[in-house]
Design an enzyme around this catalytic site. Structure first.
Site, PDB file in Angstrom:
ATOM      1  N   ARG A  57       0.838  -1.197   0.000  1.00  0.00           N
ATOM      2  CA  ARG A  57       0.000   0.000   0.000  1.00  0.00           C
ATOM      3  C   ARG A  57       0.877   1.253   0.000  1.00  0.00           C
ATOM      4  O   ARG A  57       1.726   1.423   0.869  1.00  0.00           O
ATOM      5  CB  ARG A  57      -0.929   0.005   1.223  1.00  0.00           C
ATOM      6  CG  ARG A  57      -1.856  -1.204   1.245  1.00  0.00           C
ATOM      7  CD  ARG A  57      -2.786  -1.208   2.421  1.00  0.00           C
ATOM      8  NE  ARG A  57      -3.564  -2.437   2.457  1.00  0.00           N
ATOM      9  CZ  ARG A  57      -4.458  -2.740   3.393  1.00  0.00           C
ATOM     10  NH1 ARG A  57      -4.686  -1.880   4.375  1.00  0.00           N
ATOM     11  NH2 ARG A  57      -5.114  -3.890   3.357  1.00  0.00           N
ATOM     12  N   ARG A  68       2.313   1.396  10.796  1.00  0.00           N
ATOM     13  CA  ARG A  68       1.825   1.626   9.427  1.00  0.00           C
ATOM     14  C   ARG A  68       3.005   1.603   8.466  1.00  0.00           C
ATOM     15  O   ARG A  68       3.852   2.498   8.489  1.00  0.00           O
ATOM     16  CB  ARG A  68       1.086   2.966   9.331  1.00  0.00           C
ATOM     17  CG  ARG A  68       0.367   3.171   8.000  1.00  0.00           C
ATOM     18  CD  ARG A  68      -0.428   4.455   7.997  1.00  0.00           C
ATOM     19  NE  ARG A  68      -1.511   4.437   8.961  1.00  0.00           N
ATOM     20  CZ  ARG A  68      -2.720   3.904   8.730  1.00  0.00           C
ATOM     21  NH1 ARG A  68      -2.978   3.345   7.575  1.00  0.00           N
ATOM     22  NH2 ARG A  68      -3.655   3.953   9.652  1.00  0.00           N
ATOM     23  N   GLU A 124      -6.492  -1.561  15.459  1.00  0.00           N
ATOM     24  CA  GLU A 124      -7.163  -2.606  14.674  1.00  0.00           C
ATOM     25  C   GLU A 124      -6.148  -3.603  14.121  1.00  0.00           C
ATOM     26  O   GLU A 124      -5.141  -3.205  13.528  1.00  0.00           O
ATOM     27  CB  GLU A 124      -7.937  -1.937  13.535  1.00  0.00           C
ATOM     28  CG  GLU A 124      -8.512  -2.912  12.515  1.00  0.00           C
ATOM     29  CD  GLU A 124      -7.890  -2.732  11.149  1.00  0.00           C
ATOM     30  OE1 GLU A 124      -7.622  -3.776  10.516  1.00  0.00           O
ATOM     31  OE2 GLU A 124      -7.665  -1.594  10.721  1.00  0.00           O
ATOM     32  N   SER A 178     -10.259  -6.357  10.323  1.00  0.00           N
ATOM     33  CA  SER A 178     -11.580  -5.836   9.978  1.00  0.00           C
ATOM     34  C   SER A 178     -12.351  -6.973   9.344  1.00  0.00           C
ATOM     35  O   SER A 178     -11.898  -7.551   8.352  1.00  0.00           O
ATOM     36  CB  SER A 178     -11.467  -4.669   8.979  1.00  0.00           C
ATOM     37  OG  SER A 178     -11.029  -3.503   9.624  1.00  0.00           O
ATOM     38  N   ARG A 207       1.236  -5.401  13.398  1.00  0.00           N
ATOM     39  CA  ARG A 207       0.611  -4.898  14.627  1.00  0.00           C
ATOM     40  C   ARG A 207       0.491  -5.998  15.676  1.00  0.00           C
ATOM     41  O   ARG A 207       0.518  -5.723  16.881  1.00  0.00           O
ATOM     42  CB  ARG A 207      -0.745  -4.287  14.315  1.00  0.00           C
ATOM     43  CG  ARG A 207      -0.629  -2.990  13.540  1.00  0.00           C
ATOM     44  CD  ARG A 207      -1.968  -2.345  13.295  1.00  0.00           C
ATOM     45  NE  ARG A 207      -1.811  -1.109  12.520  1.00  0.00           N
ATOM     46  CZ  ARG A 207      -2.816  -0.342  12.135  1.00  0.00           C
ATOM     47  NH1 ARG A 207      -4.066  -0.675  12.442  1.00  0.00           N
ATOM     48  NH2 ARG A 207      -2.593   0.757  11.441  1.00  0.00           N
TER      49      ARG A 207
END
Length: 413
Positions: free
Chosen positions: A254, A269, A341, A344, A383
């Protein structure tokens, strides 16, 4: 892609739901443009019929009057066809930008309106000054951001030594768990076409957020959800085949252009990260139950690792573009002093299926209908690594890993 028939039959209801998800979306323009296109289509069809009828009737006796009328109709037809062509492309672009309609039961608003619905375990109480994962890594050396930056640029990571072993052990633990829950392991390509991204709902919404290889007209996957969505694109499945459950471990890429704040440093991130994904294709009648099953599967991993987490129901504006309802699994990171998070779990209803044309039917003589698709992270590895480091740190700066992970590491290495 939303159901155009529903938009036409319930314009006010659909408008309300779209604006719950995206308050700035030009719904009135969409409705007006769709009406205009349908009117033009009817005009074009009528004029073509008239022209064909004149051509048939005048085949044997073409009078000057019939010739003149045919020419006049032809001119009118050309005008209408040009108007139709002019409206078609912008209308398609507008339709492609409509988000999936959210469940009516979702809380309204953005992140601030997300609703925690479940909490498992409790925050660890430290009897010593605890550190964040970046501080811990100064001694542990589980990952190297500086070395990765030297070869790839900022926001990349290189795992090494025990850190690399933990990544592989976590992956095995997740895949074994997911297979136990009935998900078939899949190893998909990392490079896909832009059509594949469109089918999964990534385009045009997230144009520029992914990496492109222009020479080959291919893109690196931002998530294996994209590849899994396209496994059955343009297919008609037998209802007896459903549900189809898949799990995949891939790297995800990403661009996420823009700056990163202090709360997103280290592994929080990054541009390339590893993730195990869950993906389901099912009938519309079973998708709610399937979402609960998928969520339980992802939760099982956090429970095995003994990590404190909560489940949050996302508010309308925090749901992803493709999702009608999303539950986030959020693990507590003491070094960040907040929940983050790690999964999801989304029910995309028939949104991706309509774009990718994934359908099912009970019998060969029955009309096919769209399936529902669902996806969930199971889980995002960076994470999770942060959660293990910060929650299981010891006073001397070491990390005591949970027994289930130690056992998995001993099996791998």
């Amino acid at each position: 892609m939303i159901d155009l028939n529903r938009l036409r039959q319930e314009p006010e209801k659909v408008k309300e739901l779209i604006l719950r998800k995206d308050p700035s979306f030009p719904v009135d323009q969409l409705i007006e443009q769709d009406k205009k296109k349908r009117t033009l289509l009817l005009d074009v069809e009528t004029l073509r019929k008239e022209k064909n009828s004149l051509a048939t009737s005048g085949a044997k006796n073409l009078t000057p009057e019939l010739r003149e009328k045919s020419i006049s109709i032809g001119k009118d037809l050309k005008i209408k066809e040009d108007e139709l062509a002019a409206i078609d492309k912008p209308l398609h672009a507008l339709l492609a930008s409509v988000p999936n309609l959210p469940y009516e039961t979702l809380p309204l608003g953005g992140k601030e309106a997300n609703k925690p619905v479940k909490e498992v375990g409790s925050k660890r109480e430290f009897d010593f000054p605890f550190k964040n994962h970046m501080e811990l890594n100064e001694t542990l050396k589980w990952f190297d951001l500086t070395m990765a930056t030297g070869m790839s640029g900022s926001q990349f990571v290189l795992y090494r030594g025990l850190g690399a072993k933990i990544i592989y052990a976590l992956t095995r633990l997740m895949l074994k768990n997911n297979v136990k829950h009935g998900f078939e392991p899949v190893v998909p390509p990392y490079l896909v076409t832009e059509q594949a991204l469109y089918n999964a709902g990534e385009l045009p919404k997230f144009e520029g957020a992914y990496y492109k290889i222009e020479a080959d007209k291919l893109c690196l996957i931002p998530t294996s959800e994209v590849a899994l969505t396209n496994m059955y694109a343009n297919s008609i499945l037998s209802t007896a085949q459903l549900p189809m459950r898949m799990t995949s471990w891939t790297s995800c890429f990403r661009r996420e252009a823009g700056g990163y704040g202090a709360t997103e440093r280290g592994l929080i991130r990054i541009h390339q990260f590893e993730k195990v994904e869950l993906y389901s294709i099912c009938t519309p009648e079973t998708s709610d139950t399937e979402q609960e099953r998928m969520l339980a599967c992802a939760e099982n991993i956090l429970q095995m690792l003994g990590l404190h987490y909560r489940v949050s129901l996302l508010a309308t504006q925090d749901c992803s573009f493709q999702s009608a309802r999303t539950y986030d699994l959020e693990v507590w990171l003491p070094g960040q002093d907040r929940y983050y998070e790690v999964s999801s779990c989304s029910n995309c209803t028939d949104f991706q299926a309509r774009r990718a044309q994934i359908r099912h039917r009970i019998a060969d003589d029955q009309k096919p209908s769209l399936v529902h698709t669902l996806n969930a992270s199971s889980l995002a590895l960076p994470r999770l690594m942060v959660a293990l480091m910060e929650n299981y740190q010891q006073a001397d700066g070491s990390v005591k890993l949970p027994a289930v992970l130690e056992e998995e590491m001993n099996t791998v290495w």
